[in-house]
Design an enzyme around this catalytic site. Structure first.
Site, PDB file in Angstrom:
ATOM      1  CE1 TYR A  23      -5.492   2.431  10.377  1.00  0.00           C
ATOM      2  CE2 TYR A  23      -4.355   1.922   8.324  1.00  0.00           C
ATOM      3  CZ  TYR A  23      -5.528   2.184   9.012  1.00  0.00           C
ATOM      4  OH  TYR A  23      -6.725   2.198   8.352  1.00  0.00           O
ATOM      5  NE  ARG A  80      -2.017  -1.682   3.567  1.00  0.00           N
ATOM      6  CZ  ARG A  80      -2.452  -1.841   4.815  1.00  0.00           C
ATOM      7  NH1 ARG A  80      -3.670  -1.432   5.142  1.00  0.00           N
ATOM      8  NH2 ARG A  80      -1.697  -2.389   5.744  1.00  0.00           N
ATOM      9  CB  VAL A 127      -9.176  -9.151  12.002  1.00  0.00           C
ATOM     10  CG1 VAL A 127      -8.954  -7.800  11.334  1.00  0.00           C
ATOM     11  CG2 VAL A 127      -9.663 -10.164  10.963  1.00  0.00           C
ATOM     12  CB  ALA A 128      -8.041  -8.450  17.372  1.00  0.00           C
ATOM     13  CB  SER A 157     -19.576 -11.997  23.253  1.00  0.00           C
ATOM     14  OG  SER A 157     -18.260 -12.488  23.412  1.00  0.00           O
ATOM     15  CE  LYS A 190       0.807  -2.390   9.489  1.00  0.00           C
ATOM     16  NZ  LYS A 190      -0.429  -2.693  10.270  1.00  0.00           N
ATOM     17  CD  GLU A 232      -3.666   3.189  15.567  1.00  0.00           C
ATOM     18  OE1 GLU A 232      -2.770   3.114  16.426  1.00  0.00           O
ATOM     19  OE2 GLU A 232      -3.444   3.564  14.395  1.00  0.00           O
ATOM     20  CG  ASP A 276     -20.729  -7.001  19.808  1.00  0.00           C
ATOM     21  OD1 ASP A 276     -19.821  -6.768  18.999  1.00  0.00           O
ATOM     22  OD2 ASP A 276     -21.049  -6.198  20.706  1.00  0.00           O
ATOM     23  CG  HIS A 284      -2.291  -0.893  15.251  1.00  0.00           C
ATOM     24  ND1 HIS A 284      -3.645  -0.918  15.524  1.00  0.00           N
ATOM     25  CD2 HIS A 284      -2.182  -0.813  13.894  1.00  0.00           C
ATOM     26  CE1 HIS A 284      -4.320  -0.875  14.387  1.00  0.00           C
ATOM     27  NE2 HIS A 284      -3.459  -0.798  13.386  1.00  0.00           N
ATOM     28  CG  LEU A 325     -11.229  -1.750  17.721  1.00  0.00           C
ATOM     29  CD1 LEU A 325      -9.714  -1.870  17.581  1.00  0.00           C
ATOM     30  CD2 LEU A 325     -11.795  -0.896  16.612  1.00  0.00           C
ATOM     31  CB  VAL A 374      -1.305 -11.601   7.546  1.00  0.00           C
ATOM     32  CG1 VAL A 374      -0.658 -10.438   6.808  1.00  0.00           C
ATOM     33  CG2 VAL A 374      -0.784 -12.930   7.000  1.00  0.00           C
ATOM     34  CB  ALA A 375       0.450  -7.691  11.602  1.00  0.00           C
ATOM     35  CG  ASN A 376       0.910  -6.258   6.253  1.00  0.00           C
ATOM     36  OD1 ASN A 376       1.107  -7.413   6.605  1.00  0.00           O
ATOM     37  ND2 ASN A 376       1.534  -5.716   5.226  1.00  0.00           N
ATOM     38  CG  ASP A 385      -2.355  -4.478  13.191  1.00  0.00           C
ATOM     39  OD1 ASP A 385      -1.193  -4.900  13.134  1.00  0.00           O
ATOM     40  OD2 ASP A 385      -2.922  -3.944  12.234  1.00  0.00           O
TER      41      ASP A 385
END
Length: 370
Positions: free
Chosen positions: A94, A15, A267-268, A220, A75, A118, A198, A96, A240, A298-300, A270
């Site tokens: 970003y 990116r 996906v969390a 949840s 990143k 973020e 959730d 994080h 998140l 994969v973090a990205n 990061d």
């Protein structure tokens, strides 16, 4: 203002933080934009396109960082970039921080101003600069999960959508935010049976209204998570807490209750991940096994589809970049409370609560630096 766009150098990160149309907007506002040579190539934007838009192409990242008052990235700066950060320089990307203590300390030491995509937050609670990448990551989570369920990749050999006479796969999504709803749309579209969890009843009611009949909503809690894990083929972690470390909702011992060859896509990751056994991976080596469960972390993730991701991201980030460039970071943040929430570290001071809490650092009131 002098604005710099270095090439992303994280593994397989294609990116870029600014497209030629964004350069054109900033140059029209009287700013100078420096773009590192081939910074946009991975997303399909040539140096010639940037030149035509008014950018100056520089041969090295060192030159870009040296000349720029504000650096625009995708990143977080990685270790080789830390010495390039300097006091008073705005870095807009970003970060994080809550999952990266060494990075946090490096930015504090540099004296730079870290504006984190973020944590920019609207009064509604929406995270406008995280949303587009969360949309991409949520959709990719199911796409990647479906792939890694194939036996050739070590999965259990399940086709998520099933076929006539064969039941579809089971997908469990922990978190009903932007990542969660996008993952649910994709999984449901493939024909899987989806359970999305959730803690917000209001959000569960909304999801129940808008998602198709093959998606069930569930509150949840520990009991429900454990029950879902027993039957699921694909777990998508979509939790998140803005600017803070994600809680571990799936423990190491819980993996033993899952079917061998099941897949976890967190996906969390990061923000530390909501699965205890998760650790960041790269597009080059995306998966590993723990107790017979395949982990994809994969973090990205959006970097795997850079053309779509770059366009989606820059559609959202440019508006705030224009404000920062036009007014300077102090005035821009004073006048836009949402943008002020993006300030995480300012000239050695931590001004975002989630970052201070993560590492036991002193928290400075953001108003005092504005």
């Amino acid at each position: 203002m002098q604005i710099g766009v270095p090439k992303e150098i994280k593994t397989n990160e294609n990116r870029v933080a600014l497209v030629p149309a964004g350069v054109e907007t900033l140059v029209a506002g009287g700013h100078t934009v420096y773009v590192e040579q081939s910074a946009g190539t991975g997303s399909g934007f040539s140096d010639e396109a940037y030149k035509a838009a008014g950018a100056t192409i520089l041969g090295t990242a060192d030159e870009v960082w040296l000349k720029a008052d504000m650096i625009m990235k995708v990143k977080e700066p990685i270790e080789v970039e830390w010495p390039r950060m300097r006091k008073g320089q705005v870095i807009y990307t970003y970060f994080h921080f809550a999952a990266a203590e060494a990075l946090t300390q490096a930015v504090i030491k540099s004296g730079a101003i870290a504006v984190a995509y973020e944590t920019v937050q609207l009064p509604t609670g929406e995270l406008p600069l995280l949303t587009p990448m969360s949309e991409v990551a949520g959709r990719m989570a199911v796409q990647e999960g479906a792939k890694y369920l194939e036996k050739v990749f070590g999965g259990s050999g399940i086709l998520l959508g099933g076929v006539p006479g064969v039941a579809p796969g089971e997908v469990m999504i922990i978190g009903g935010g932007v990542v969660g709803i996008n993952a649910a749309k994709m999984a449901a579209g493939l024909g899987a049976h989806v359970t999305i969890l959730d803690v917000s009843l209001e959000r569960l009611r909304y999801l129940d209204d808008v998602l198709p009949a093959n998606v069930d909503t569930m509150y949840s809690n520990r009991h429900n998570i454990l029950e879902c894990l027993k039957k699921t083929d694909l777990v998508v972690g979509a939790v998140l807490l803005p600017g803070a470390k994600a809680p571990h909702l799936v423990k190491r011992e819980d993996l033993k209750s899952m079917k061998p060859g099941s897949v976890v896509v967190d996906v969390a990751v990061d923000q530390g991940g909501c699965v205890e056994t998760i650790k960041p991976t790269t597009h080059e080596n995306p998966t590993y096994f723990v107790d017979g469960i395949l982990h994809y972390a994969v973090a990205n993730m959006p970097g795997g589809v850079p053309r779509t991701s770059t366009l989606a991201l820059t559609n959202a980030t440019l508006k705030y970049a224009v404000k920062l460039a036009r007014d300077g970071w102090r005035k821009a943040c004073r006048e836009d409370r949402s943008l002020a929430l993006g300030l995480n570290v300012v000239e050695g001071k931590v001004v975002y609560p989630g970052v201070a809490e993560a590492f036991g650092l002193p928290l400075v009131d953001v108003a005092s630096v504005l």
